[in-house]
Design a protein around this motif. Structure first.
Motif, PDB file in Angstrom:
ATOM      1  N   GLN A 150      10.379 -30.780  27.201  1.00 37.00           N
ATOM      2  CA  GLN A 150       9.963 -29.844  26.317  1.00 37.00           C
ATOM      3  C   GLN A 150      11.318 -28.559  27.110  1.00 37.00           C
ATOM      4  N   PRO A 151      12.233 -27.504  26.232  1.00 35.39           N
ATOM      5  CA  PRO A 151      12.586 -26.909  26.510  1.00 35.39           C
ATOM      6  C   PRO A 151      12.205 -25.592  27.906  1.00 35.39           C
ATOM      7  N   ASP A 152      13.320 -25.020  28.537  1.00 36.18           N
ATOM      8  CA  ASP A 152      12.166 -24.130  29.546  1.00 36.18           C
ATOM      9  C   ASP A 152      11.146 -24.127  30.085  1.00 36.18           C
ATOM     10  N   LEU A 153      10.755 -25.156  30.474  1.00 32.77           N
ATOM     11  CA  LEU A 153       9.443 -25.478  31.219  1.00 32.77           C
ATOM     12  C   LEU A 153       9.024 -25.016  32.400  1.00 32.77           C
ATOM     13  N   GLY A 154      10.244 -25.124  33.050  1.00 37.11           N
ATOM     14  CA  GLY A 154      10.074 -23.894  34.546  1.00 37.11           C
ATOM     15  C   GLY A 154       8.802 -24.540  35.440  1.00 37.11           C
ATOM     16  N   ILE A 155       8.895 -26.326  35.615  1.00 40.66           N
ATOM     17  CA  ILE A 155       7.964 -26.139  36.493  1.00 40.66           C
ATOM     18  C   ILE A 155       9.043 -26.684  37.621  1.00 40.66           C
ATOM     19  N   ASP A 156       8.239 -26.621  38.563  1.00 38.74           N
ATOM     20  CA  ASP A 156       9.522 -26.661  39.658  1.00 38.74           C
ATOM     21  C   ASP A 156       8.560 -27.573  40.643  1.00 38.74           C
ATOM     22  N   GLY A 157       7.467 -28.721  39.858  1.00 42.43           N
ATOM     23  CA  GLY A 157       7.272 -30.234  41.061  1.00 42.43           C
ATOM     24  C   GLY A 157       5.919 -29.856  40.427  1.00 42.43           C
ATOM     25  N   PHE A 158       4.917 -31.368  40.322  1.00 44.33           N
ATOM     26  CA  PHE A 158       3.673 -31.793  40.354  1.00 44.33           C
ATOM     27  C   PHE A 158       2.742 -32.082  41.712  1.00 44.33           C
ATOM     28  N   ILE A 159       1.776 -31.922  40.920  1.00 46.29           N
ATOM     29  CA  ILE A 159       0.318 -32.549  41.713  1.00 46.29           C
ATOM     30  C   ILE A 159      -0.178 -33.659  40.857  1.00 46.29           C
ATOM     31  N   GLY A 160       0.420 -35.124  41.006  1.00 46.27           N
ATOM     32  CA  GLY A 160      -0.121 -36.049  40.828  1.00 46.27           C
ATOM     33  C   GLY A 160      -1.791 -36.556  40.440  1.00 46.27           C
ATOM     34  N   SER A 173       7.934 -20.942  51.912  1.00 44.60           N
ATOM     35  CA  SER A 173       8.188 -19.969  50.862  1.00 44.60           C
ATOM     36  C   SER A 173       8.810 -18.847  51.231  1.00 44.60           C
ATOM     37  N   ALA A 174       8.954 -18.606  53.062  1.00 43.45           N
ATOM     38  CA  ALA A 174       9.433 -17.030  53.208  1.00 43.45           C
ATOM     39  C   ALA A 174      11.009 -17.874  52.887  1.00 43.45           C
ATOM     40  N   ARG A 175      11.523 -19.076  53.419  1.00 42.98           N
ATOM     41  CA  ARG A 175      12.627 -19.857  53.704  1.00 42.98           C
ATOM     42  C   ARG A 175      13.357 -20.043  52.467  1.00 42.98           C
ATOM     43  N   LEU A 176      12.064 -19.706  51.281  1.00 44.48           N
ATOM     44  CA  LEU A 176      12.887 -19.957  49.586  1.00 44.48           C
ATOM     45  C   LEU A 176      12.975 -18.931  49.523  1.00 44.48           C
ATOM     46  N   GLU A 177      12.864 -17.697  49.830  1.00 46.54           N
ATOM     47  CA  GLU A 177      12.367 -16.513  48.785  1.00 46.54           C
ATOM     48  C   GLU A 177      14.261 -16.547  48.352  1.00 46.54           C
ATOM     49  N   ARG A 178      14.862 -15.798  49.329  1.00 46.16           N
ATOM     50  CA  ARG A 178      16.245 -15.285  49.248  1.00 46.16           C
ATOM     51  C   ARG A 178      16.559 -16.125  47.572  1.00 46.16           C
ATOM     52  N   GLY A 179      17.074 -15.177  46.763  1.00 45.00           N
ATOM     53  CA  GLY A 179      17.613 -15.171  45.685  1.00 45.00           C
ATOM     54  C   GLY A 179      16.504 -16.212  44.437  1.00 45.00           C
ATOM     55  N   ARG A 180      15.291 -16.222  45.172  1.00 49.66           N
ATOM     56  CA  ARG A 180      14.556 -16.498  43.776  1.00 49.66           C
ATOM     57  C   ARG A 180      14.014 -15.634  43.103  1.00 49.66           C
ATOM     58  N   ASP A 181      13.837 -15.400  41.386  1.00 51.71           N
ATOM     59  CA  ASP A 181      13.569 -14.509  40.824  1.00 51.71           C
ATOM     60  C   ASP A 181      12.212 -14.878  40.156  1.00 51.71           C
ATOM     61  N   ARG A 182      11.384 -15.918  40.401  1.00 52.08           N
ATOM     62  CA  ARG A 182      10.728 -15.974  40.248  1.00 52.08           C
ATOM     63  C   ARG A 182      10.040 -17.798  41.290  1.00 52.08           C
ATOM     64  N   PRO A 183       8.194 -17.321  40.975  1.00 53.21           N
ATOM     65  CA  PRO A 183       7.919 -18.897  41.982  1.00 53.21           C
ATOM     66  C   PRO A 183       7.892 -19.408  41.396  1.00 53.21           C
ATOM     67  N   PHE A 184       7.290 -20.388  42.386  1.00 53.17           N
ATOM     68  CA  PHE A 184       7.887 -21.891  42.194  1.00 53.17           C
ATOM     69  C   PHE A 184       6.493 -21.864  41.396  1.00 53.17           C
ATOM     70  N   ALA A 185       6.784 -22.891  40.397  1.00 53.69           N
ATOM     71  CA  ALA A 185       5.613 -23.407  39.348  1.00 53.69           C
ATOM     72  C   ALA A 185       5.150 -24.897  40.021  1.00 53.69           C
ATOM     73  N   ILE A 186       4.283 -24.851  40.692  1.00 54.58           N
ATOM     74  CA  ILE A 186       3.967 -26.389  40.729  1.00 54.58           C
ATOM     75  C   ILE A 186       2.987 -26.656  39.984  1.00 54.58           C
ATOM     76  N   MET A 187       2.940 -27.926  38.835  1.00 51.76           N
ATOM     77  CA  MET A 187       1.159 -28.058  37.936  1.00 51.76           C
ATOM     78  C   MET A 187       0.725 -29.448  38.859  1.00 51.76           C
ATOM     79  N   GLU A 188      -0.589 -28.675  38.204  1.00 54.14           N
ATOM     80  CA  GLU A 188      -1.631 -30.115  38.768  1.00 54.14           C
ATOM     81  C   GLU A 188      -2.052 -30.736  36.962  1.00 54.14           C
ATOM     82  N   VAL A 189      -1.953 -31.659  37.066  1.00 53.86           N
ATOM     83  CA  VAL A 189      -2.258 -32.433  35.567  1.00 53.86           C
ATOM     84  C   VAL A 189      -3.244 -33.101  35.941  1.00 53.86           C
ATOM     85  N   CYS A 190      -4.036 -33.392  36.393  1.00 51.50           N
ATOM     86  CA  CYS A 190      -5.426 -33.188  36.878  1.00 51.50           C
ATOM     87  C   CYS A 190      -7.065 -31.740  36.458  1.00 51.50           C
TER      88      CYS A 190
END
Length: 374
Positions: free
Chosen positions: A188-198, A24-41
Motif C-alpha cells: 500500500q502506498p504511504d503505509l507509514g509503518i517502520d517495523g513489525f511485531i510478528g 527514542s531520544a537518540r532517534l528524535e533529531r529531525g524526526r517529524d512523526r512517531p515511529f509506527a510499529i505494527m503488531e499484526v496479532c
C-alpha cells in the motif's frame, strides 16, 4: 515463583522502557512523526492494552494495530453465507463463540439462533465432528476460521472425518493466511509503518523464515514476539535497535516456542487438506490474492460451499464504520464516529468491536471512550 512471573517483572519492564526511551531520544533529531510499529496479532493488541504498555512509551514511538484478528476481518457477505446455511432445517451450525456476534448485513449468527436456527458454540472442530456422529440425521457444518494457528486442527478434523467416513460433517472454510496479507499491506502506498511485531501463535506453526521478504524486499524489521509484557517490550526494543542501526532483519524473541521452520506435522496436515484460493475478501481491506484457503479436491465432499448453495454476495460495511482504516493502522479506534456510541461490545456495528482481540474492543475495555479524537 511461577514460570510466567519473570515475563511480568516490573523491574525488568522498567529497565526495558528506559532503554526504549534512550533509543527514542537518540532517534528524535529531525524526526517529524512517531515511529509506527505494527503488531499484526490480535493477542498482542489485547496484551498491549491489558498491561497498559502504550502509556509507557515515549512520544516518538507508537503501536499500530494491524489485521491480526481473524474474526475481525470477516466480511459481512461471509457472515450472511453462514446465516444462510445455519437457517436450513437440516443443519446444525457449529462455531466458536467469538464468531457468533459478528454482524452480517441482516443479522449475526447469534441473532439467527434467537430466530430459531440451530447454532451451537463449540470449543474445537472435533466437538463439531462429535456432534455429527451423535446426530446422523442432521447435517453438521463447522465454521472454520482463523489464521495458520487454527488451520491444522481443522485440517486434522477433516482427515479424521474422511478416515471414519462421517458423511454428515462439512466445513465452511474461511481460513486465511498471514503472508499474502502482510505483503498486501506493505504494497500500500504511504503505509507509514517502520517495523513489525510478528505474531507468536501463527509463527509457532509456520516458523520465522516465511517473513524474510519483509526485510529483503521492503527493508522493514520484524521481530516475532510472545504475549507477556516483557516479551512485547523486549521485541519493541529489538525493532528499534534495528531502526537505529539502519538494518532490517527477521528476529525471533519468542524462541522458547517458535522454531525457525515451524511445526512440520501441522504444516503437513495443512498442505494435504487445503489449497490457496485465487482471492479472498477481507472486511475493510477488500480482496487479497492468495490470502484464503479452500479444501482440496480429494476432500470436496466435506466442503459446505459445495454441499449447500450460499448467497456469496459482496456486502459493503456501513459508511460510518472505519474498521478498514483501523485495520491498516491509518487511524486509531477513537477516530471512528461510531466508537463507544453506535458501536459497543454489546451492540457491535463493526467486527473490530466483537472479538476480545479486536483493537476497538481492546480500546473500549481498557481505555473506555476517551481519546485524542473523542
Amino acid at each position: 515463583m511461577r514460570y510466567v512471573d519473570e515475563f511480568r517483572d516490573p523491574v525488568l519492564a522498567a529497565a526495558l522502557v528506559k532503554e526504549i526511551g534512550a533509543i527514542s531520544a537518540r532517534l528524535e533529531r529531525g524526526r517529524d512523526r512517531p515511529f509506527a510499529i505494527m503488531e499484526v496479532c490480535g493477542g498482542h493488541t489485547h496484551a498491549i492494552f491489558r498491561y497498559g504498555l502504550e502509556s509507557l512509551l515515549p512520544d516518538l514511538v507508537e503501536f499500530v494495530h494491524g489485521p491480526g484478528c481473524p474474526v475481525c476481518v470477516l466480511p459481512m457477505g461471509r457472515v450472511d453465507d453462514c446465516v444462510a446455511i445455519a437457517e436450513r432445517d437440516e443443519v446444525i451450525f457449529a462455531t466458536f463463540g467469538d464468531a457468533m456476534r459478528v454482524p452480517g448485513s441482516r443479522k449475526s449468527l447469534l441473532q439467527a439462533k434467537a430466530d430459531g436456527a440451530d447454532v451451537r458454540m463449540v470449543y474445537s472442530p472435533l466437538d463439531a465432528l462429535t456432534l455429527a456422529k451423535r446426530n446422523p440425521e442432521r447435517q453438521v457444518v463447522f465454521f472454520g476460521l482463523g489464521f495458520e494457528t487454527t488451520m491444522p486442527s481443522t485440517a486434522l478434523t477433516v482427515l479424521r472425518a474422511a478416515r471414519e467416513q462421517v458423511e454428515n460433517f462439512s466445513l465452511f472454510c474461511n481460513h486465511i493466511t498471514i503472508i499474502p496479507t502482510l505483503r498486501a499491506l506493505l504494497e500500500q502506498p504511504d503505509l507509514g509503518i517502520d517495523g513489525f511485531i510478528g505474531p507468536g501463535h501463527v509463527s509457532m506453526v509456520i516458523g520465522t523464515s516465511p517473513y524474510r521478504f519483509i526485510a529483503e524486499e521492503f527493508h522493514k524489521p520484524l521481530v516475532v514476539a510472545g504475549f507477556e509484557p516483557i516479551d512485547l517490550l523486549q521485541s519493541l526494543l529489538m525493532v528499534l535497535r534495528q531502526i537505529e542501526t539502519g538494518t532490517a532483519r527477521i528476529e525471533n524473541q519468542y524462541a522458547r516456542v517458535v522454531p525457525e521452520h515451524g511445526n512440520p506435522q501441522a504444516l503437513k496436515a495443512v498442505e494435504e487438506v487445503y489449497e490457496p484460493r485465487e482471492t479472498f475478501e477481507w472486511r475493510g481491506l477488500g480482496s487479497i490474492a492468495g490470502s484464503g484457503v479452500r479444501l482440496r479436491a480429494p476432500y470436496a465432499a466435506f466442503d459446505a460451499e459445495k454441499r449447500f448453495s450460499v448467497p456469496d454476495v459482496k456486502v459493503a460495511d456501513p459508511s460510518s464504520c472505519r474498521c478498514g482504516e483501523v485495520l491498516t493502522g491509518a487511524v486509531k479506534p477513537w477516530a471512528c464516529p461510531e466508537f463507544g456510541t453506535g458501536c459497543t461490545p454489546e451492540t457491535p456495528l463493526g467486527a473490530l468491536m466483537v472479538s476480545s482481540e479486536g483493537s476497538c474492543a481492546a480500546y473500549y475495555q481498557y481505555g473506555g471512550v476517551r481519546g485524542e479524537a473523542a
